[in-house]
Design an enzyme around this catalytic site. Structure first.
Site, PDB file in Angstrom:
ATOM      1  N   HIS A  71      40.546  36.848  38.994  1.00  0.00           N
ATOM      2  CA  HIS A  71      40.275  38.093  38.272  1.00  0.00           C
ATOM      3  C   HIS A  71      41.408  38.503  37.344  1.00  0.00           C
ATOM      4  O   HIS A  71      41.231  39.364  36.496  1.00  0.00           O
ATOM      5  CB  HIS A  71      39.998  39.229  39.263  1.00  0.00           C
ATOM      6  CG  HIS A  71      38.669  39.078  39.958  1.00  0.00           C
ATOM      7  ND1 HIS A  71      37.565  39.806  39.599  1.00  0.00           N
ATOM      8  CD2 HIS A  71      38.269  38.272  40.965  1.00  0.00           C
ATOM      9  CE1 HIS A  71      36.537  39.464  40.370  1.00  0.00           C
ATOM     10  NE2 HIS A  71      36.946  38.533  41.205  1.00  0.00           N
ATOM     11  N   ASP A  73      46.075  42.159  30.949  1.00  0.00           N
ATOM     12  CA  ASP A  73      44.998  42.503  31.880  1.00  0.00           C
ATOM     13  C   ASP A  73      44.015  41.338  31.940  1.00  0.00           C
ATOM     14  O   ASP A  73      43.721  40.738  30.904  1.00  0.00           O
ATOM     15  CB  ASP A  73      44.259  43.755  31.361  1.00  0.00           C
ATOM     16  CG  ASP A  73      43.797  44.667  32.484  1.00  0.00           C
ATOM     17  OD1 ASP A  73      43.518  44.153  33.586  1.00  0.00           O
ATOM     18  OD2 ASP A  73      43.693  45.888  32.257  1.00  0.00           O
TER      19      ASP A  73
END
Ligand code: ADQ
Length: 455
Positions: free
Chosen positions: A158, A349
């Site tokens: 992720h 991110d």
């Protein structure tokens, strides 16, 4: 039909609404077909348990089973707080300066993965398909293989995967590569992460390309691909009808009727770049005086120890409202819909779902503008956002100003393109693509065996 087994550090209850994107996607997979099993840490720390020990709890939730394990205090501290969050999290977010590679924490990381593998393997059926999530669990497949597990195992990361030169600084990175090769499929968020991964395994493990995203090393073949995660657009839009969303929307609308509202929503983490964001906002106010007495930034940040103070405050105008807590998803929805501009400006991110949530709930006739860091994984898909380099606060301020002044027609055009992509590449598409790839890998393997048999 195969049963799906999902493994992640934390296990959500798929029956609870608004449990978040991953819980929705996982819950949906587990409830369909042959049902499923979700395995992970219970969230409980046991003061009595010795390292490598943990009680297993089984619970039924509709058609799926939740299996969770407690962690002993030393395991929690070394595996979770230690190696996962003080070594891998910073290193994978390009912050070697913040990484602490302590040997004992690494040992704890391996120990917990071994313990999880032992508990999980006892619950497995021969035709299960296993989907492992995130950096806490990279060694899990290798541990399962050592226990004789031959089922298909996929892994999804992720968070970002940095370039090989950063990965190479991680002590024992050779072992990290071997762990990846115990999986049949490795999924990453973006094309860039995938390029880094492929360079890493080719340069460091001398992995051989086998065609069609497949690479061979250590006598195993894996498939590596990018699967950008999305949100559950309908579920999020549905929240708009809730009382809480309507109340938040109406209150903010009245309160900020004469102001221009900007919004930021983040878990408080150094990767999210809040100080840079506030600096850019300060420059906006300093360089474009028309925003004084008018622009207000509401920043929602889930708590940690740090605090940031408001500045430039006047009696009837407080330019930054810093709200140091977690908001319900319903209230977030009301906030997103009121904002003229969303500031999603992480320094790094994996994807960033806030960017997608903001787009999903805008009024198409009068949409707000997304200012997005080029270093968020989401920037690869959301090209019509105003992309910024968050380290360059002056240019970021310029682009925020552009967002605030953007003509309606341009706002509509950009939003329509972004919305289309957020909708198409939603969390359901992500789940289907990953699971289809994991099962087609099975077909690819069978073909290869046949080909080898003929050779
Ligand atoms: P996160 O780092 O948690 O996830 P993000 O993708 O932004 O980052 O998802 C956060 C979720 O939590 C969003 O649904 C958001 O609405 C919610 N949230 C964030 N701050 C909140 C707050 N203060 N109050 C209430 N809710 C809040 C990791 C990776 C990301 C990747 C996701 C999914 O770091 O890069 O996008 O996993 O793969």
């Amino acid at each position: 039909m195969s049963r799906l087994v999902v493994v992640s550090n934390r296990v959500g209850d798929p029956r609870k609404p608004a449990a978040g994107g991953l819980a929705v996607a996982v819950g949906e997979s587990l409830a369909s077909g042959a049902g499923g099993l979700w395995f992970g840490w219970s969230g409980q720390i046991s003061e009595e348990a010795a390292p490598g020990e943990g009680e297993l709890h089984m619970q039924h939730a509709g058609r799926s089973t939740l299996a969770t394990v407690d962690l002993s205090r030393p395991d929690h501290d070394s595996y979770y707080l230690g190696y996962s969050n003080q070594a891998l999290w910073p290193a994978f977010h390009y912050r070697l300066d913040l990484a602490d590679f302590e040997r004992s924490q690494f040992e704890g990381y391996k120990r917990v993965n071994r313990m999880f593998a032992a508990k999980l393997s006892a619950l497995l059926r021969p035709d299960d398909v296993i989907w492992v999530h995130d950096y806490h669990l990279i060694p899990l497949a290798a541990e399962l293989r050592m226990l004789g597990c031959t089922q298909r195992i996929g892994f999804f990361l992720h968070i970002p995967l940095p370039p090989p030169t950063i990965l190479a600084a991680i002590p024992g990175h050779e072992g990290l590569m071997r762990w990846f090769f115990a999986y049949d499929l490795v999924g990453l968020q973006t094309q860039l992460d995938l390029e880094h991964f492929v360079r890493f395994i080719r340069d460091e493990a001398r992995a051989r390309p086998m065609g069609g995203d497949r690479y061979q090393a250590y006598e195993r073949t894996l498939c590596a691909r990018s699967f950008p995660i999305g949100i559950d657009v309908e579920e999020f839009q549905h929240l708009a009808r809730s009382r809480e969303a309507i109340e938040t929307y109406t209150t903010l609308k009245e309160e900020y009727a004469k102001r221009r509202l900007l919004v930021g929503v983040d878990r408080l983490d150094y990767s999210k770049g809040l100080p840079h964001r506030f600096r850019a906002f300060r420059e906006l106010l300093a360089n474009y005086p028309e925003n004084r007495m008018s622009a207000t930034l509401i920043q929602i940040a889930s708590p940690t120890r740090e605090s940031v103070h408001a500045y430039y405050g006047e009696l009837d105008w407080m330019p930054v409202r810093y709200i140091h807590r977690t908001w319900s998803r319903r209230r977030l929805e009301g906030l997103y819909r009121n904002a003229k501009v969303a500031l999603v400006t992480p320094l790094r991110d994996g994807m960033n779902l806030v960017a997608k949530e903001f787009i999903a709930v805008q009024d198409a006739e009068d949409p707000g503008v997304l200012v997005l860091s080029r270093f968020a994984g989401a920037a690869e898909q959301l090209r019509e956002a105003l992309l910024v380099n968050p380290y360059d606060t002056e240019t970021t301020a310029q682009l925020i100003q552009r967002a605030l002044r953007m003509p309606l027609e341009e706002r509509r055009e950009r939003h329509a393109a972004l919305y289309e992509r957020v909708r198409r590449d939603d969390v359901h598409a992500w789940r289907r693509a990953f699971l289809a790839a994991l099962s087609s890998e099975q077909a690819a393997d069978a073909e290869q065996e046949v080909a080898e048999g003929h050779a």
